[in-house]
Write a protein that holds these residues in place. Structure first.
Motif, PDB file in Angstrom:
ATOM      1  N   LEU A  27       8.479 -48.637 -26.632  1.00 40.33           N
ATOM      2  CA  LEU A  27       9.722 -48.198 -25.997  1.00 40.33           C
ATOM      3  C   LEU A  27       9.921 -46.699 -26.213  1.00 40.33           C
ATOM      4  O   LEU A  27      10.198 -45.949 -25.270  1.00 40.33           O
ATOM      5  N   GLY A  28       9.771 -46.256 -27.450  1.00 39.80           N
ATOM      6  CA  GLY A  28       9.918 -44.835 -27.753  1.00 39.80           C
ATOM      7  C   GLY A  28       8.889 -43.990 -27.033  1.00 39.80           C
ATOM      8  O   GLY A  28       9.210 -42.937 -26.460  1.00 39.80           O
ATOM      9  N   ALA A  29       7.635 -44.436 -27.028  1.00 45.05           N
ATOM     10  CA  ALA A  29       6.563 -43.669 -26.381  1.00 45.05           C
ATOM     11  C   ALA A  29       6.775 -43.592 -24.873  1.00 45.05           C
ATOM     12  O   ALA A  29       6.533 -42.548 -24.256  1.00 45.05           O
ATOM     13  N   THR A  30       7.248 -44.672 -24.279  1.00 45.14           N
ATOM     14  CA  THR A  30       7.528 -44.675 -22.845  1.00 45.14           C
ATOM     15  C   THR A  30       8.643 -43.688 -22.524  1.00 45.14           C
ATOM     16  O   THR A  30       8.549 -42.913 -21.567  1.00 45.14           O
ATOM     17  N   GLU A  31       9.677 -43.694 -23.353  1.00 46.18           N
ATOM     18  CA  GLU A  31      10.779 -42.754 -23.154  1.00 46.18           C
ATOM     19  C   GLU A  31      10.328 -41.308 -23.345  1.00 46.18           C
ATOM     20  O   GLU A  31      10.911 -40.394 -22.753  1.00 46.18           O
ATOM     21  N   ALA A  32       9.281 -41.107 -24.131  1.00 44.48           N
ATOM     22  CA  ALA A  32       8.750 -39.765 -24.343  1.00 44.48           C
ATOM     23  C   ALA A  32       7.835 -39.335 -23.189  1.00 44.48           C
ATOM     24  O   ALA A  32       7.322 -38.228 -23.188  1.00 44.48           O
ATOM     25  N   GLY A  33       7.632 -40.207 -22.229  1.00 44.38           N
ATOM     26  CA  GLY A  33       6.825 -39.878 -21.063  1.00 44.38           C
ATOM     27  C   GLY A  33       5.358 -40.250 -21.174  1.00 44.38           C
ATOM     28  O   GLY A  33       4.551 -39.836 -20.338  1.00 44.38           O
ATOM     29  N   CYS A  34       5.011 -41.013 -22.176  1.00 43.64           N
ATOM     30  CA  CYS A  34       3.615 -41.424 -22.361  1.00 43.64           C
ATOM     31  C   CYS A  34       3.277 -42.624 -21.475  1.00 43.64           C
ATOM     32  O   CYS A  34       4.152 -43.402 -21.101  1.00 43.64           O
ATOM     33  N   ARG A  35       1.996 -42.753 -21.181  1.00 43.14           N
ATOM     34  CA  ARG A  35       1.481 -43.960 -20.541  1.00 43.14           C
ATOM     35  C   ARG A  35       1.128 -44.920 -21.673  1.00 43.14           C
ATOM     36  O   ARG A  35       0.330 -44.580 -22.546  1.00 43.14           O
ATOM     37  N   VAL A  36       1.722 -46.106 -21.656  1.00 44.32           N
ATOM     38  CA  VAL A  36       1.573 -47.034 -22.771  1.00 44.32           C
ATOM     39  C   VAL A  36       1.004 -48.356 -22.286  1.00 44.32           C
ATOM     40  O   VAL A  36       1.457 -48.908 -21.283  1.00 44.32           O
ATOM     41  N   GLU A  37       0.017 -48.852 -23.013  1.00 43.51           N
ATOM     42  CA  GLU A  37      -0.487 -50.199 -22.783  1.00 43.51           C
ATOM     43  C   GLU A  37      -0.556 -50.911 -24.121  1.00 43.51           C
ATOM     44  O   GLU A  37      -1.066 -50.363 -25.100  1.00 43.51           O
ATOM     45  N   LYS A  38      -0.047 -52.133 -24.139  1.00 44.11           N
ATOM     46  CA  LYS A  38      -0.117 -52.953 -25.347  1.00 44.11           C
ATOM     47  C   LYS A  38      -1.055 -54.116 -25.079  1.00 44.11           C
ATOM     48  O   LYS A  38      -0.918 -54.803 -24.073  1.00 44.11           O
ATOM     49  N   ILE A  39      -2.009 -54.290 -25.969  1.00 45.33           N
ATOM     50  CA  ILE A  39      -2.915 -55.428 -25.908  1.00 45.33           C
ATOM     51  C   ILE A  39      -2.599 -56.328 -27.090  1.00 45.33           C
ATOM     52  O   ILE A  39      -2.599 -55.874 -28.240  1.00 45.33           O
ATOM     53  N   SER A  40      -2.336 -57.583 -26.808  1.00 48.82           N
ATOM     54  CA  SER A  40      -2.099 -58.573 -27.857  1.00 48.82           C
ATOM     55  C   SER A  40      -3.412 -59.292 -28.123  1.00 48.82           C
ATOM     56  O   SER A  40      -3.895 -60.057 -27.270  1.00 48.82           O
ATOM     57  N   ALA A  41      -3.983 -59.032 -29.277  1.00 46.33           N
ATOM     58  CA  ALA A  41      -5.285 -59.610 -29.612  1.00 46.33           C
ATOM     59  C   ALA A  41      -5.242 -61.136 -29.598  1.00 46.33           C
ATOM     60  O   ALA A  41      -6.244 -61.774 -29.272  1.00 46.33           O
ATOM     61  N   GLY A  42      -4.099 -61.697 -29.914  1.00 47.85           N
ATOM     62  CA  GLY A  42      -3.978 -63.157 -29.901  1.00 47.85           C
ATOM     63  C   GLY A  42      -4.116 -63.762 -28.517  1.00 47.85           C
ATOM     64  O   GLY A  42      -4.420 -64.949 -28.376  1.00 47.85           O
ATOM     65  N   ASP A  43      -3.921 -62.951 -27.483  1.00 51.27           N
ATOM     66  CA  ASP A  43      -4.063 -63.418 -26.099  1.00 51.27           C
ATOM     67  C   ASP A  43      -5.459 -63.163 -25.552  1.00 51.27           C
ATOM     68  O   ASP A  43      -5.738 -63.501 -24.407  1.00 51.27           O
ATOM     69  N   ARG A  44      -6.292 -62.534 -26.324  1.00 50.92           N
ATOM     70  CA  ARG A  44      -7.624 -62.155 -25.866  1.00 50.92           C
ATOM     71  C   ARG A  44      -8.686 -62.924 -26.642  1.00 50.92           C
ATOM     72  O   ARG A  44      -8.470 -63.372 -27.765  1.00 50.92           O
ATOM     73  N   ARG A  45      -9.836 -63.023 -26.034  1.00 49.31           N
ATOM     74  CA  ARG A  45     -10.973 -63.645 -26.703  1.00 49.31           C
ATOM     75  C   ARG A  45     -11.823 -62.522 -27.292  1.00 49.31           C
ATOM     76  O   ARG A  45     -12.457 -61.745 -26.562  1.00 49.31           O
ATOM     77  N   ILE A  46     -11.791 -62.412 -28.610  1.00 48.65           N
ATOM     78  CA  ILE A  46     -12.558 -61.399 -29.335  1.00 48.65           C
ATOM     79  C   ILE A  46     -13.379 -62.141 -30.387  1.00 48.65           C
ATOM     80  O   ILE A  46     -12.855 -62.581 -31.411  1.00 48.65           O
TER      81      ILE A  46
END
Length: 180
Positions: A27-46
């Motif tokens: 939220l803070g990074a988005t408000e600062a104008g950054c491009r943000v992507e969150k990856i939830s490892a629990g939703d991925r097959r690693i």
């Protein structure tokens, strides 16, 4: 120029304490104008690294066909990497360790990154999270030009949502908001 921020939320628990701190940072990074992507490892097959070393002889392509190649590409292209893990028995959880180990295929391409580390634990003493922090730092130290920019200790958070009562929520938001 807006920074490209990749948040690696490694808790298997959706909307758990580390995940909530990741959302505040985002939220803070988005408000600062950054491009943000969150990856939830629990939703991925690693999958875990099998130490076959095939990646070192074939241009960094792991023989395993899971989600790690995509995640690794995103790590390489990010300016900022946020790594978040719950602390289990004084160290990072298995999802975090598997993700770190799987960077072996192309870790030398993860260069010049700013790192933020988020750790959550039921314990109230942040000193008990130091072993986890040291492990995260050791990983980052293997990456050329990496720089640690911040650490968030989410202590005293046993039950899902406990972290919402912690000053760590504001700290996560502010660290994200102060990205330049």
């Amino acid at each position: 120029m807006a920074k490209n921020v990749l948040i690696l939320s490694c808790s298997p628990r959706k909307e758990g304490n580390s995940d909530l701190l990741c959302d505040q940072f985002a939220l803070g990074a988005t408000e600062a104008g950054c491009r943000v992507e969150k990856i939830s490892a629990g939703d991925r097959r690693i999958n875990y690294c099998t130490a076959c070393d095939a990646c070192q002889g074939n241009g960094g392509a792991c023989v395993q066909k899971d989600d790690m190649a995509e995640i690794l590409d995103k790590m390489i292209s990010a300016d900022v990497i946020v790594m978040a893990t719950p602390v289990y028995f004084s160290t990072m959880n298995a999802q975090t360790k598997a993700l770190i180990d799987r960077t072996y295929a192309r870790y030398t391409a993860i260069t010049g990154k700013e790192f933020y580390f988020i750790m959550t634990a039921a314990v109230g003493d942040k000193e008990l999270l130091e072993l986890t922090l040291e492990s995260l730092r050791k990983f980052a130290s293997c990456l050329t030009g990496s720089r640690e920019r911040g650490v968030i200790y989410g202590t005293g958070a046993w039950n899902k949502g406990d972290i919402t009562k912690s000053p760590a929520m504001d700290l996560a938001y502010e660290m994200g908001r102060n990205l330049q």
